[in-house]
Motif scaffolding. Structure first.
Motif, mmCIF file in Angstrom:
data_model
loop_
_atom_site.group_PDB
_atom_site.id
_atom_site.type_symbol
_atom_site.label_atom_id
_atom_site.label_comp_id
_atom_site.label_asym_id
_atom_site.label_seq_id
_atom_site.Cartn_x
_atom_site.Cartn_y
_atom_site.Cartn_z
ATOM 1 N N GLY A 1 42.277 -25.758 0.418
ATOM 2 C CA GLY A 1 42.112 -24.395 0.917
ATOM 3 C C GLY A 1 42.684 -24.233 2.306
ATOM 4 N N ASP A 2 42.499 -25.253 3.129
ATOM 5 C CA ASP A 2 43.038 -25.203 4.495
ATOM 6 C C ASP A 2 44.560 -25.115 4.457
ATOM 7 O OD1 ASP A 2 43.915 -27.155 7.109
ATOM 8 O OD2 ASP A 2 42.439 -25.584 7.480
ATOM 9 N N ILE A 3 45.163 -25.856 3.544
ATOM 10 C CA ILE A 3 46.620 -25.830 3.436
ATOM 11 C C ILE A 3 47.093 -24.470 2.921
ATOM 12 C CG2 ILE A 3 48.599 -26.824 2.219
ATOM 13 C CD1 ILE A 3 46.926 -29.511 2.250
ATOM 14 N N VAL A 4 46.430 -23.967 1.884
ATOM 15 C CA VAL A 4 46.815 -22.670 1.308
ATOM 16 C C VAL A 4 46.771 -21.573 2.358
ATOM 17 C CG1 VAL A 4 46.050 -20.852 -0.254
ATOM 18 C CG2 VAL A 4 46.186 -23.209 -1.072
ATOM 19 N N PHE A 5 45.715 -21.552 3.167
ATOM 20 C CA PHE A 5 45.571 -20.473 4.140
ATOM 21 C C PHE A 5 46.254 -20.730 5.470
ATOM 22 C CE2 PHE A 5 43.276 -16.845 2.730
ATOM 23 C CZ PHE A 5 42.655 -17.248 1.570
ATOM 24 N N VAL B 1 42.922 -14.105 -2.955
ATOM 25 C CA VAL B 1 41.625 -14.344 -2.312
ATOM 26 C C VAL B 1 41.432 -13.390 -1.138
ATOM 27 C CG1 VAL B 1 40.219 -16.039 -1.090
ATOM 28 C CG2 VAL B 1 41.570 -16.745 -3.062
ATOM 29 N N SER B 2 42.489 -13.167 -0.378
ATOM 30 C CA SER B 2 42.391 -12.234 0.740
ATOM 31 C C SER B 2 42.028 -10.843 0.252
ATOM 32 C CB SER B 2 43.717 -12.187 1.512
ATOM 33 O OG SER B 2 44.040 -13.452 2.028
ATOM 34 N N ALA B 3 42.586 -10.469 -0.892
ATOM 35 C CA ALA B 3 42.279 -9.147 -1.441
ATOM 36 C C ALA B 3 40.826 -9.076 -1.898
ATOM 37 C CB ALA B 3 43.221 -8.827 -2.597
ATOM 38 N N LEU B 4 40.339 -10.147 -2.531
ATOM 39 C CA LEU B 4 38.924 -10.158 -2.926
ATOM 40 C C LEU B 4 38.039 -9.901 -1.706
ATOM 41 C CD1 LEU B 4 38.619 -13.315 -5.274
ATOM 42 C CD2 LEU B 4 38.799 -10.926 -5.962
ATOM 43 N N LEU B 5 38.373 -10.584 -0.624
ATOM 44 C CA LEU B 5 37.548 -10.478 0.586
ATOM 45 C C LEU B 5 37.688 -9.119 1.240
ATOM 46 C CD1 LEU B 5 38.096 -14.071 1.974
ATOM 47 C CD2 LEU B 5 36.054 -13.159 0.902
ATOM 48 N N ALA B 6 38.889 -8.586 1.220
ATOM 49 C CA ALA B 6 39.087 -7.264 1.808
ATOM 50 C C ALA B 6 38.254 -6.220 1.074
ATOM 51 C CB ALA B 6 40.575 -6.904 1.758
ATOM 52 N N SER C 1 44.167 -14.173 10.359
ATOM 53 C CA SER C 1 43.495 -12.893 10.493
ATOM 54 C C SER C 1 43.554 -12.151 9.165
ATOM 55 C CB SER C 1 44.157 -12.083 11.591
ATOM 56 O OG SER C 1 44.164 -10.719 11.277
ATOM 57 N N PHE C 2 42.396 -11.747 8.691
ATOM 58 C CA PHE C 2 42.346 -11.012 7.431
ATOM 59 C C PHE C 2 42.554 -9.526 7.713
ATOM 60 C CE2 PHE C 2 41.169 -14.144 4.416
ATOM 61 C CZ PHE C 2 40.581 -15.135 5.166
ATOM 62 N N GLY D 1 51.096 -19.476 -7.640
ATOM 63 C CA GLY D 1 51.521 -20.334 -6.545
ATOM 64 C C GLY D 1 50.561 -20.182 -5.375
ATOM 65 N N ALA D 2 50.782 -21.011 -4.358
ATOM 66 C CA ALA D 2 49.882 -21.001 -3.212
ATOM 67 C C ALA D 2 49.903 -19.637 -2.520
ATOM 68 C CB ALA D 2 50.272 -22.101 -2.224
ATOM 69 N N GLY D 3 51.068 -19.045 -2.444
ATOM 70 C CA GLY D 3 51.169 -17.744 -1.792
ATOM 71 C C GLY D 3 50.381 -16.677 -2.505
ATOM 72 N N PHE D 4 50.451 -16.704 -3.813
ATOM 73 C CA PHE D 4 49.713 -15.714 -4.592
ATOM 74 C C PHE D 4 48.216 -15.929 -4.454
ATOM 75 C CE2 PHE D 4 49.507 -12.431 -7.766
ATOM 76 C CZ PHE D 4 48.319 -12.682 -8.452
ATOM 77 N N ILE D 5 47.791 -17.190 -4.516
ATOM 78 C CA ILE D 5 46.354 -17.486 -4.379
ATOM 79 C C ILE D 5 45.836 -16.951 -3.052
ATOM 80 C CG2 ILE D 5 44.680 -19.342 -4.098
ATOM 81 C CD1 ILE D 5 46.406 -20.949 -6.126
ATOM 82 N N LYS D 6 46.609 -17.194 -2.000
ATOM 83 C CA LYS D 6 46.186 -16.729 -0.674
ATOM 84 C C LYS D 6 46.017 -15.215 -0.669
ATOM 85 C CE LYS D 6 47.746 -16.887 4.163
ATOM 86 N NZ LYS D 6 48.782 -17.388 5.081
ATOM 87 N N ARG D 7 46.982 -14.511 -1.238
ATOM 88 C CA ARG D 7 46.906 -13.042 -1.253
ATOM 89 C C ARG D 7 45.783 -12.546 -2.147
ATOM 90 N NH1 ARG D 7 51.163 -10.277 -3.219
ATOM 91 N NH2 ARG D 7 52.250 -12.037 -4.139
#
Lengths: 249, 249
Positions: B20-24, A76-81, A243-244, A68-74
């Motif tokens: 991507g803008d919507i997801v984040f 990707v954020s983890a990849l970047l972190a 904010s990441f 889901g969108a929430g999981f994707i966000k988390r």
DNA sequence: GGGTGAATTCGACTATTGGCTAATAGCACC
DNA sequence: GGTGCTATTAGCCAATAGTCGAATTCACCC
């Protein structure tokens, strides 16, 4: 371009691009995996960063679940972190495909809703120099430009792209002396931004700048904000600034 | 830049950026609404395009439900389909913020998984001209360049950004005579692409091109494909190409 | 006032996502 | 063979997304 931290808006653009790629992928699970491999991160490592079981990561990457969108966000954020922990090695590579010169662009974002000219004047603590121009237009995003660096490093066409030059975006020129050279640049541009804001050390505005704005039909705002930082902060507050936060690894 | 249809990869980049803008976004519902308003589309119209009840759109935009990845994809696709019906008015504006010169870039995409050099050689129906260079590297994306137009319209820094010049991407130069000028451009670039493919009307390769590739440590492939179109199609097949089908309005 | 169109709210139901644990499989290395 | 690491699979439960239709609200116009 030493070991300085990539600018926030660049990181954010990259995050959104990755997320968008996953959303539109015909096989989102495979896209998750592709990006994880691109960042050279194991399932275990990203699971730890996300504080979930590794089997969850496998479920998604193998298609047992669709993210889901929430999981994707988390994710990707983890990849970047994790990339941040490694010194932003992959982000440094990806930013080269963004097509924005980071030294000239201070910030570039979308607003989180449409913004009126009057609201923008308030946000940049400014005064409108072209009161007779259509003030009903709506602004959806902005670019903050370091004028000196932009002029030093950009050719004509780059300036054109840099402006984010669409009628629904604002361009904020900082470090401006009289406002003339930005307006000349806009004058020769085949398309115009929705509104121009100028901010600089002196409060004197060249009347030619105002006249050029009028000829272009572009509202011109003089910002009296104390600093560029102040503008950045105030505009970001209207952008749903993400904010990441760095998860403990 | 008349009324020609924007190139597929541009539309796709825009779609992914919006998604991507919507997801984040911290408020995805508000982001949905912002983009819908940007495209000047009513809830009823997008609901019809998506074949759902208008109350569904309202539920999401007002935050009663949070959109999943599948819904975001369909919502953004519907925005674009409607914009297409209107002649791509908003997409034409947005493409100006992409920072890629569409006349010089024929195609630019991410692969849907990592691709080896050997696989790439096969995909472009090519031969490897630099057999002694590390062939273990992995390629995650590519840029297909119209060399003549690129040279005619780009300055040095743009070429640099245009290359998508990261070690994990391939650059395919088309319309190449001997392969020398692309290699010279790469030689002066501070960062190198992962691999270079050249394709042109003649099958003669300047030995200097091969030598420059060797000096740069970049694998060089000569594509024997029948046409640029052939290359585009074959590479796209590796990219999880997303086709935007136009819903009946 | 009434009519129209756009948007919102709400209750309800179904399907899917999100996450867990335990067991298993594959690979490289010694 | 054993060990360690990475990845996969299956069963299960809870929470959330997706969607509907009916009723309501809001803005604008005559």
């Amino acid at each position: 371009m030493a070991n300085s931290t990539p600018k926030d808006y660049i990181i954010e653009l990259i995050a959104k691009r990755i997320a968008g790629d996953i959303v539109f992928s015909q096989d989102p699970g495979a896209a998750l995996k592709k990006w994880r491999e691109y960042f050279d991160i194991s399932q275990n490592e990203i699971a730890r960063s996300m504080k979930i079981a590794p089997s969850v990561v496998s479920d998604y990457e193998k298609g047992r679940r669709r993210p889901g969108a929430g999981f994707i966000k988390r994710y990707v954020s983890a990849l970047l972190a994790i990339d941040q922990l490694r010194g932003w090695t992959r982000v440094r590579q990806l930013m080269r495909t963004i097509g924005i010169p980071p030294e000239a662009v201070i910030d570039m974002r979308e607003f989180d809703r449409k913004v009126t000219i009057a609201e923008l004047v308030d946000l940049v603590k400014g005064v409108i120099l072209t009161p007779n121009i259509d003030a009903d237009r709506q602004i959806y995003g902005y670019t903050i430009v370091d004028s000196l660096r932009a002029i030093a490093s950009l050719s004509g066409m780059q300036f054109y792209a840099l402006l984010g030059a669409t009628p629904e975006r604002a361009v904020i020129f900082t470090g401006v002396q009289t406002g003339r050279s930005p307006m000349v640049a806009v004058r020769v541009s085949p398309v115009k931004p929705g509104v121009i804001v100028i901010h600089g050390p002196r409060r004197f505005i060249d009347p030619l700048a105002v006249e050029l704005a009028r000829l272009d039909g572009v509202p011109l705002i003089l910002s009296l904000a104390e600093s560029v930082d102040d503008i950045v902060k105030r505009l970001r507050a209207m952008s749903g600034y993400t904010s990441f936060s760095l998860p403990v690894a």
